[in-house]
Write a protein that holds these residues in place. Structure first.
Motif, PDB file in Angstrom:
ATOM      1  N   LYS A 287       0.836  -1.202   0.000  1.00  0.00           N
ATOM      2  CA  LYS A 287       0.000   0.000   0.000  1.00  0.00           C
ATOM      3  C   LYS A 287       0.868   1.249   0.000  1.00  0.00           C
ATOM      4  CE  LYS A 287      -3.855   2.097   2.577  1.00  0.00           C
ATOM      5  NZ  LYS A 287      -4.741   1.966   3.748  1.00  0.00           N
ATOM      6  N   GLN A 288       1.939   1.205   0.814  1.00  0.00           N
ATOM      7  CA  GLN A 288       2.853   2.358   0.874  1.00  0.00           C
ATOM      8  C   GLN A 288       3.558   2.551  -0.466  1.00  0.00           C
ATOM      9  OE1 GLN A 288       5.669   2.032   4.041  1.00  0.00           O
ATOM     10  NE2 GLN A 288       6.591   4.029   3.674  1.00  0.00           N
ATOM     11  N   GLN A 289       3.994   1.420  -1.072  1.00  0.00           N
ATOM     12  CA  GLN A 289       4.651   1.518  -2.381  1.00  0.00           C
ATOM     13  C   GLN A 289       3.706   2.079  -3.433  1.00  0.00           C
ATOM     14  OE1 GLN A 289       6.093  -2.395  -3.198  1.00  0.00           O
ATOM     15  NE2 GLN A 289       7.772  -2.278  -1.688  1.00  0.00           N
ATOM     16  N   GLU A 290       2.438   1.600  -3.404  1.00  0.00           N
ATOM     17  CA  GLU A 290       1.465   2.121  -4.369  1.00  0.00           C
ATOM     18  C   GLU A 290       1.241   3.611  -4.159  1.00  0.00           C
ATOM     19  OE1 GLU A 290      -1.958  -0.253  -3.857  1.00  0.00           O
ATOM     20  OE2 GLU A 290      -1.123  -2.034  -4.887  1.00  0.00           O
ATOM     21  N   ALA A 291       1.196   4.009  -2.869  1.00  0.00           N
ATOM     22  CA  ALA A 291       1.025   5.444  -2.598  1.00  0.00           C
ATOM     23  C   ALA A 291       2.216   6.237  -3.117  1.00  0.00           C
ATOM     24  CB  ALA A 291       0.835   5.658  -1.100  1.00  0.00           C
ATOM     25  N   GLU A 292       3.439   5.699  -2.855  1.00  0.00           N
ATOM     26  CA  GLU A 292       4.636   6.380  -3.359  1.00  0.00           C
ATOM     27  C   GLU A 292       4.656   6.410  -4.878  1.00  0.00           C
ATOM     28  OE1 GLU A 292       7.805   4.235  -1.633  1.00  0.00           O
ATOM     29  OE2 GLU A 292       7.587   5.108   0.382  1.00  0.00           O
ATOM     30  N   LYS A 293       4.247   5.293  -5.498  1.00  0.00           N
ATOM     31  CA  LYS A 293       4.213   5.251  -6.961  1.00  0.00           C
ATOM     32  C   LYS A 293       3.209   6.260  -7.520  1.00  0.00           C
ATOM     33  CE  LYS A 293       3.461   2.032 -10.769  1.00  0.00           C
ATOM     34  NZ  LYS A 293       3.084   0.640 -11.125  1.00  0.00           N
ATOM     35  N   ALA A 294       2.003   6.327  -6.861  1.00  0.00           N
ATOM     36  CA  ALA A 294       0.999   7.289  -7.324  1.00  0.00           C
ATOM     37  C   ALA A 294       1.517   8.713  -7.171  1.00  0.00           C
ATOM     38  CB  ALA A 294      -0.292   7.092  -6.523  1.00  0.00           C
ATOM     39  N   ALA A 295       2.215   8.959  -6.054  1.00  0.00           N
ATOM     40  CA  ALA A 295       2.767  10.311  -5.855  1.00  0.00           C
ATOM     41  C   ALA A 295       3.830  10.619  -6.905  1.00  0.00           C
ATOM     42  CB  ALA A 295       3.353  10.419  -4.447  1.00  0.00           C
ATOM     43  N   ALA A 296       4.685   9.597  -7.194  1.00  0.00           N
ATOM     44  CA  ALA A 296       5.728   9.807  -8.218  1.00  0.00           C
ATOM     45  C   ALA A 296       5.104  10.048  -9.588  1.00  0.00           C
ATOM     46  CB  ALA A 296       6.657   8.596  -8.245  1.00  0.00           C
ATOM     47  N   GLU A 297       4.064   9.240  -9.908  1.00  0.00           N
ATOM     48  CA  GLU A 297       3.399   9.423 -11.201  1.00  0.00           C
ATOM     49  C   GLU A 297       2.737  10.797 -11.291  1.00  0.00           C
ATOM     50  OE1 GLU A 297       0.733   6.179 -11.459  1.00  0.00           O
ATOM     51  OE2 GLU A 297       2.285   4.706 -12.033  1.00  0.00           O
ATOM     52  N   LYS A 298       2.142  11.209 -10.157  1.00  0.00           N
ATOM     53  CA  LYS A 298       1.507  12.527 -10.155  1.00  0.00           C
ATOM     54  C   LYS A 298       2.543  13.623 -10.357  1.00  0.00           C
ATOM     55  CE  LYS A 298      -1.465  15.502  -7.314  1.00  0.00           C
ATOM     56  NZ  LYS A 298      -2.159  15.647  -6.009  1.00  0.00           N
ATOM     57  N   ALA A 299       3.685  13.492  -9.648  1.00  0.00           N
ATOM     58  CA  ALA A 299       4.751  14.487  -9.805  1.00  0.00           C
ATOM     59  C   ALA A 299       5.288  14.488 -11.226  1.00  0.00           C
ATOM     60  CB  ALA A 299       5.877  14.194  -8.800  1.00  0.00           C
TER      61      ALA A 299
END
Length: 399
Positions: free
Chosen positions: A115-127
């Protein structure tokens, strides 16, 4: 679980023992009384009694007590074993429950990490998307600024070019007018000079043409006479050459037919001799070999590897095969000069030709080479050489 002594079983045994003792005492007493009162009397009565040994009863009682004690010990051990098994099962169940709890904790931990990785990935994709949008906006702005600058430069260049073109056109028109005037004056002068020169040249050319025509007619007449003589000589020489070549070809054909006939007779004789030898060998070995199968020694040579076989030995054997084919090949003078034919030859261990085909080359030469190969006596290869030459390829060129 504990067990109490079996009192229900011991009470009847004690009562039975007491009753037996009372019975024994009564019987003993009656026996004594009867013996004293009726000894020698006619009316005396006889009593049948069973004697019971107290020691036997005591021993039996001890055995029963030991059996009960052993049974109690066995039951106690069995109960202790069951309790141990229940305890082990309970410990295993507790261990399994702990393992399941640990697995559940690990699963929850992994799920949390995912879940944390997905959140980090979503944040990276958003950035990344925001950065890409910003870069795209900057690129579009730069492109718009560049297009505007290019448009202004193009308009300025077009205005400058129009002014320059107008000035150049005016200058060119003035220069053209002056040039046309000068050219007209020059053309008139050149025309007069050219007309004069043309008249002089025409007179000279006419005289030269008349002289050349006379010389050409004389030369053509001499050349025609010379060509006729050369043609007659060439035709005569060609007729003589054709007659000579025809005679040579007829002679070669006759010699070839005779040679083929002799070779065919020789091959038939050799084939019959080989068949006879093979039959004798089959009879000797009891049918273990045949005309198409190699002998034991040849088979060993056929299965041998190329170990110890040099390229010089291979080339020497192929040269012997080519010489054998050349001996049966009839080559009229210069008929197959410069031609070649690639032959693929399959032989038996004793050198007997099994098959031959052409793999390329001049068709006429290949036909003659195939016929010569079928008539040739191919030498027998060495045992260690057979595997390398049983399917060999030769480039045949007539000598």
């Amino acid at each position: 679980m504990s067990y109490k002594p079996n009192s229900k079983l011991s009470v009847p045994i004690v009562i039975s023992i007491l009753l037996h003792l009372i019975l024994i005492i009564i019987l003993g007493y009656r026996a004594i009384q009867d013996d004293n009162a009726n000894y020698g009397s006619i009316n005396g009565q006889s009593i049948d009694a069973i004697m019971v040994d107290p020691s036997v009863m005591t021993e039996q009682y001890q055995r029963q007590l030991q059996a009960q004690t052993s049974q109690q010990k066995a039951d106690k051990q069995k109960q202790q074993q069951l309790e141990n098994q229940a305890k082990e099962l309970q410990e295993k169940q507790l261990a399994e429950q702990q393992r399941l709890k640990d697995l559940e904790k690990e699963r929850l931990k992994i799920a949390e990490q995912q879940k944390q990785q997905e959140a980090e990935k979503a944040a990276a994709e958003k950035a990344a998307a925001e950065k890409a949008a910003a870069e795209k906006a900057a690129a579009e702005k730069a492109a718009a600024d560049k297009a505007a600058a290019e448009k202004a430069a193009a308009e300025k260049a077009a205005a400058e070019k129009a002014a320059a073109d107008k000035a150049a056109a005016e200058k060119a028109a003035a220069e053209k007018s002056a040039a046309e005037k000068a050219a007209a004056e020059k053309a008139a002068a050149e025309k007069a000079a050219a007309e004069k020169a043309a008249a002089e040249k025409a007179a000279a050319q006419k005289a030269a043409a008349e002289k050349a025509a006379a010389e050409k007619a004389a030369a053509e007449k001499a050349a025609a006479e010379k060509a006729a003589a050369e043609k007659a000589a060439a035709e005569k020489a060609a007729a003589e050459k054709a007659a000579a070549e025809k005679a040579a070809a007829e002679k070669a054909a006759a010699e070839k037919a005779a040679a083929e006939k002799a070779a065919a007779q020789k091959a038939a004789a050799e084939k019959a001799k080989q068949a006879k030898n093979d039959k004798a060998l089959n009879d000797l070995l009891g049918g273990l070999t045949s005309s198409g199968a190699p002998s034991t020694s040849n088979a060993q040579g056929a299965t041998a590897s190329r170990k110890g076989v040099s390229d010089g030995e291979l080339d020497k054997y192929k040269s012997l095969v080519q010489n054998a084919i050349s001996n049966k090949f009839i080559n009229p003078p210069n008929v197959y000069s410069g031609q070649h034919c690639v032959l693929q030859i399959q032989i038996a261990p004793d050198g007997l030709l099994l098959n031959v085909i052409s793999k390329g080359g001049d068709d006429a030469l290949c036909r003659e080479a195939l016929a010569a190969t079928k008539l040739a006596v191919i030498p027998r290869p060495a045992n260690n050489l057979y595997n390398e030459v049983k399917n060999m390829t030769l480039e045949f060129q007539p000598k």
